[in-house]
Design a protein around this motif. Structure first.
Motif: not given
Ligand code: CUA
Length: 297
Positions: A66-82, A58-61
């Motif tokens: 979260t581990a994947f979402s913090t590593q995703a490289p792409e910018a989106g509407d709510n993400v800015i890249v600096v 259960i805890v792994a889900v």
């Protein structure tokens, strides 16, 4: 938090069971009495194997998500890249999607995730804005990623947090969080480039910048044909910055003068060469400062 609550529940069960055993089976003056002895219990063993497996599953889900979402490289509407680059001893901020570069004051929009790619130009630095995120090293030849988000407008102080030489303590920066509308405006203004100075003093200062003082060799100004140096900070909006010398001094004319005359007196070993009166006269210095002031978008 999910992991915490599971841990709290397990801790509570174990503590209660331990206290129960300690009191229930303590010696009661009858040293010869031995409680019933058991050896092995398949039912119990299956239970205390299966329950932890379920809890970990259960805890792994959320953990893996979260581990994947913090590593995703792409910018989106709510993400800015600096892209933030550490230099001895200042910070460079590039907004690659918008082709904007600034230094020591990083603008970000509130309520959006800022995905920072951390680099170093020379030695190991560490990027640290205590009120927004933890510290992450800036390592030469490597790219570290960090996320931060400001929920409210404000100015947040930052500081290099890894010893990087004599002026390490004077390697500071500011994160300026503004509303998404103001942020878009800031980006557009920066993209519009720098207007030619009109004031006579500033015009004379530009000539000093591109001539005698050799500023152009190390500093760039957006849209300038001559000033394209990359050794020092981009100065396109130097007049609008609140501080100079990587957050060390308030951005006043007097401080600019002191800094340009003798940077090493303010930051030991600063890479910018001193500009004495033999190189630029007081009058030329005044003009130069008027020109820098005019770079205020
Ligand atoms: Cu950069 Cu310490």
């Amino acid at each position: 938090m999910l992991t915490l609550w599971f841990a709290v529940a397990i801790g509570a069960v174990v503590t209660v069971a331990l206290l129960y055993v300690v009191f229930r089976f303590r010696a009661k003056g009858d040293e010869k009495h031995v409680p019933e002895q058991i050896q092995g219990n398949h039912t119990l063993e299956v239970i205390w194997t299966v329950i932890p497996i379920l809890i970990l599953a259960i805890v792994a889900v959320p953990t893996v998500k979260t581990a994947f979402s913090t590593q995703a490289p792409e910018a989106g509407d709510n993400v800015i890249v600096v892209k933030a680059v550490g230099h001895q001893w200042w910070f460079e901020f590039q907004y690659p999607g918008d082709k904007v570069t600034t230094a020591n004051e990083m603008y970000i929009p509130t309520g959006k995730q800022v995905r920072l790619y951390l680099h170093s130009n020379d030695v190991i630095h560490s990027f640290w804005v205590p009120r927004l995120a933890g510290k992450v090293d800036m390592i030469p030849g490597r790219e570290n990623v960090m996320l931060l988000e400001a929920s409210e407008e404000g100015v947040f102080f930052g500081q290099c947090a890894e010893f990087c030489g004599s002026s390490h303590a004077r390697m500071r920066f500011r994160v300026v969080a503004v509303s998404p509308e103001k942020y878009d405006e800031w980006i557009k203004t920066r993209q519009a480039g720098v207007a030619e100075p009109t004031d006579a003093k500033a015009v004379a200062g530009k000539a000093v910048f591109e001539g005698k003082a050799n500023c152009w060799a190390c500093h760039s100004i957006d849209g300038s044909q001559k000033a394209k140096g990359t050794a020092g900070p981009n100065l396109s909006n130097i007049g609008a910055r609140t501080t100079i010398a990587a957050g060390v001094l308030e951005n006043t004319d007097e401080h600019l003068r002191q800094w340009i005359r003798n940077p090493q007196a303010i930051k030991p070993d600063a890479k910018m060469p001193p500009h004495g009166t033999g190189q630029i006269s007081d009058e030329e210095m005044d003009a130069l400062i008027a020109y820098l002031r005019s770079l205020n978008k």
